[in-house]
Design a protein around this motif. Structure first.
Motif, short mmCIF file in Angstrom:
data_model
loop_
_atom_site.label_atom_id
_atom_site.label_comp_id
_atom_site.label_asym_id
_atom_site.label_seq_id
_atom_site.Cartn_x
_atom_site.Cartn_y
_atom_site.Cartn_z
N THR B 84 5.56 -3.52 5.62
CA THR B 84 6.43 -2.07 5.89
C THR B 84 6.15 -1.76 7.18
O THR B 84 4.98 -1.45 7.54
CB THR B 84 5.80 -1.13 4.76
N THR B 93 -0.18 8.64 5.58
CA THR B 93 0.24 9.06 4.53
C THR B 93 0.73 7.86 3.64
O THR B 93 0.43 7.93 2.48
CB THR B 93 1.55 9.85 4.64
N GLN B 96 -2.39 6.56 1.88
CA GLN B 96 -2.86 7.29 0.97
C GLN B 96 -2.29 7.57 -0.28
O GLN B 96 -2.51 7.55 -1.26
CB GLN B 96 -2.86 9.09 1.62
N SER B 97 -0.73 7.36 -0.09
CA SER B 97 0.34 7.53 -1.22
C SER B 97 0.26 6.18 -1.93
O SER B 97 0.88 6.22 -3.06
CB SER B 97 1.58 8.14 -0.84
N GLU B 99 1.90 3.61 -1.02
CA GLU B 99 3.05 2.97 -0.66
C GLU B 99 2.76 1.45 -0.03
O GLU B 99 3.09 0.46 -0.07
CB GLU B 99 3.72 3.47 0.50
#
Lengths: 370, 342
Positions: B84, B93, B96-97, B99
């Protein structure tokens, strides 16, 4: 009584037709004109020569890596575009599956071209094909995962494919949404009006980049673990909402230009709100704002480059991404890449602009035109 | 004032309400990865030699190879990884999320990031730092000889401050010409506006390729700031963090032991206890990590040892042409050092 002598024949007057006369009248009428003409001419020659020299004479056309573009005097590095062309069009869409993208492009054109030509019939069938069948077909073909087609993650989509998917979805979604919002904003129902005004002002008040960033970065933090929307879908929704807010204001401009008499005449004929809107108001209002609508479309098409910020690679993004390939790094690589991307964008936007002029003329029932 | 406080209060409580969710995302990454069937790896949006696409669009680079090695260690298949591309802003982020599972995105390991951003750095796969590039015909071989030089650099980055500190500490005169963008700074340097161009070492080599005659420029060996680049994982998942750290150490240890992707097949009969442990013939190191016993074997066989990874992506035979320098093994005077596998 003197004898009559005919006056000597005068030279013929200077020609007022033909190329020489035209240049004399328009380019060399007086000293200042002559000076300006010569200056402009020199400038044109200079610029054309520079562009020609860069794009053709000093350019490289064949080669497999950066060594092809390292001449003493180096112009454009076209082999870079050639080597990366597949990437620029399809992104990381797998080679073996690219026919699916081609098929989607092709079937889109087959539906779009007769739709755009006013003289071709079957508009209703064509509309059903384009708005009903085509989106589903395109989704199945591009995404796969059924009918025996391999799934291709949207993270592998890129290049012109992503640009077109984002732009077309935005364009197709924003017009109906925008019309509804514009009607809602002029509605007599206070709640509908307040909602529409709120929506329009919020989305018009923040930059597109903020909308995309919220959709891509903030949204996942608020979602429970494991729930994750596709990034491209998030972008598509963001772009559609954003552009519909702009479209609403363009359409509202058209609605306000319709004289009150039109509404009253429609009412006198016994037409209700929806019939008045559909048969009397919108056809006139939309025709008035074609330049504004196309302007929004063109703006939207170019705004698609902002999806780069959330990690999607549109045409410009993927061109920039490939600048980082060390085997193609030369002083001219990025200039060539930007020129290529710019040319492709220009082609699409120019086509849209010409078509809007054509439509304006075609639909012109103007009282003012001669 | 009242309203301001109210708005901030509302925002803060909103964030607090959602905070448990993002912490909840930590969980057991290895189980999630095993179930999913591939490693989700966050890389850059293009940095030469670290993560950049080739003509076919395949990701290549040191960071990319690191993620492939992790996939090989877990699944025995280096292809079971998806990349990604992340912008610098969204990288933390994204981890953390949940993804992505790892960010291998040329990210500098700093105390602030390690402690305040909810991420853990577990290894350094490239020791970077700020350096200088000069014209070869200037006759300068060390940055201590740059007295009186004009430096081109990018505006508003720490590079400007680092350079100022360095020149002052060494009692040298200098003049800085700062530009908005890296491309402008390089163009100015190329046109002779400055004597030297300064930014991180790895970027110097990449920018050098964009000059008219790359061979006419040299990167000076000194490094004046510390930019250890390494993979980071979500904070609080030590099992997953251990895997990340030890995959890196395994590639370093393999180089130290002379084990390469080419000869590892014939190393099976080696009597060297260190090699036996590395290949999973001895001990329960794979089981301790919760991954197959041949984890290091697969990582090295399919991706290579650290030296191979380095040379393949950024080494002297690539267009970048970076010398090992600080990234040499500790036995060769570099900083790459693996704790023992035993």
């Amino acid at each position: 009584m003197s004898s009559w002598t005919p006056t000597a024949p005068r030279p013929a007057p200077a020609s007022t037709v033909g190329f020489v006369a035209w240049t004399r009248a328009n380019l060399f009428a007086n000293k200042l004109d002559t000076a300006l003409t010569l200056l402009a001419f020199t400038l044109v020659v200079y610029v054309v020569e520079a562009i020609f020299g860069w794009a053709i004479i000093d350019a490289s056309f064949t080669g497999d890596d950066r060594t092809a573009c390292l001449k003493e005097v180096q112009g454009a590095c076209w082999p870079f575009i050639e080597a990366k062309f597949g990437q620029f069009i399809y992104g990381r869409y797998p080679d073996a599956e690219r026919w699916r993208v081609d098929l989607v492009f092709l079937s889109g054109l087959i539906g779009l071209i007769p739709m755009l030509m006013p003289n071709v019939g079957f508009k209703r069938a064509n509309m059903i094909y384009l708005l009903g069948f085509y989106p589903i077909f395109a989704f199945i073909m591009l995404n796969g995962g059924m009918l025996g087609l391999a799934t291709v993650d949207t993270t592998d989509w890129g290049g012109l494919l992503v640009t077109l998917v984002v732009a077309i979805t935005g364009i197709v979604a924003s017009l109906p949404l925008g019309i509804l919002l514009a009607l809602g904003r002029r509605s007599d129902l206070p709640i509908v009006r307040a909602l529409c005004i709120g929506f329009i002002e919020i989305f018009r008040g923040v930059p597109l980049i903020t909308v995309l960033f919220m959709a891509s970065v903030m949204l996942p933090l608020f979602l429970p673990d494991g729930v994750n929307f596709d990034k491209l879908v998030r972008c598509l929704i963001g772009v559609a909402l954003f552009s519909s807010a702009y479209m609403a204001e363009v359409v509202r401009g058209g609605l306000q230009a319709i004289p009150k008499g039109q509404y009253e005449a429609a009412a006198a004929l016994g037409l209700g709100y929806w019939k008045t809107t559909r048969l009397i108001i919108l056809p006139q209002a939309l025709k008035l704002v074609i330049p504004g609508i196309v302007n929004t479309f063109i703006g939207l098409f170019k705004d698609t480059t902002l999806v780069l910020i959330v990690g999607l690679f549109d045409l410009l993004g993927i061109v920039q991404l490939h600048f980082t390939d060390a085997s193609w790094a030369t002083p001219e690589t990025h200039i060539t890449g930007y020129v290529f991307a710019g040319a492709v964008f220009w082609l699409f936007c120019f086509a849209m602009s010409r078509y809007s002029i054509f439509m304006e003329n075609h639909l012109s029932t103007d009282r003012t035109s001669s | 004032m009242q309203i301001k406080r109210l708005v901030f209060g509302a925002l803060a409580s909103l964030l607090l309400a959602f905070a448990p969710l993002s912490v909840g995302a930590a969980g057991n990454t290895l189980d999630v990865v095993m179930k999913r069937g591939y490693v989700q790896c966050g890389v850059s949006q293009g940095l030469p030699g670290f993560s950049n696409p080739d003509d076919k669009g395949n990701w290549t680079g040191i960071d990319v190879d690191f993620c492939k090695a992790v996939a090989a260690a877990i699944f025995g298949d280096a292809a079971k990884v998806k990349f990604t591309p992340l912008s610098a802003k969204e990288r933390f982020t994204a981890i953390q999320s949940g993804e992505v599972d790892i960010i291998a995105r040329n990210t500098t390991w700093s105390m602030h990031r390690d402690t305040a951003l909810g991420v853990d750095f577990r290894a350094v796969n490239y020791y970077d730092g700020q350096g200088f590039m000069v014209r070869a015909d200037l006759g300068v071989t060390s940055s201590t000889e740059l007295d009186g030089a004009t430096l081109c650099t990018n505006q508003g980055t720490t590079t400007e401050l680092n350079a100022a500190d360095y020149f002052r500490a060494n009692n040298m005169q200098y003049e800085i010409v700062a530009f908005e963008k890296a491309d402008e700074a390089v163009a100015a340097y190329n046109s002779g506006r400055c004597d030297a161009y300064t930014t991180d070492h790895s970027a110097l080599y990449a920018q050098r390729l964009k000059l008219t005659d790359p061979q006419a420029h040299i990167v000076l060996p000194e490094i004046i700031s510390k930019e250890p680049l390494g993979p980071a994982v979500r904070q609080g998942d030590n099992v997953w963090g251990d895997i990340i750290a030890w995959v890196h150490y395994a590639t370093v240890a393999a180089e130290e032991l002379g084990v390469t992707s080419k000869n590892i097949g014939s190393m099976g009969n080696s009597t060297n206890p260190s090699i036996k442990r590395l290949l999973g013939k001895d001990g329960t190191f794979g089981a301790n990590l919760g991954i197959p016993a041949d984890w290091a074997f697969q990582a090295v066989k399919q991706v290579g040892n650290y030296g191979e990874i380095f040379e393949r992506n950024v080494g002297i035979n690539t267009p970048l042409g970076i010398k090992r320098g600080y990234n040499a093994l500790w036995t060769d005077g570099g900083l790459q050092y693996a704790p023992p596998i035993r």
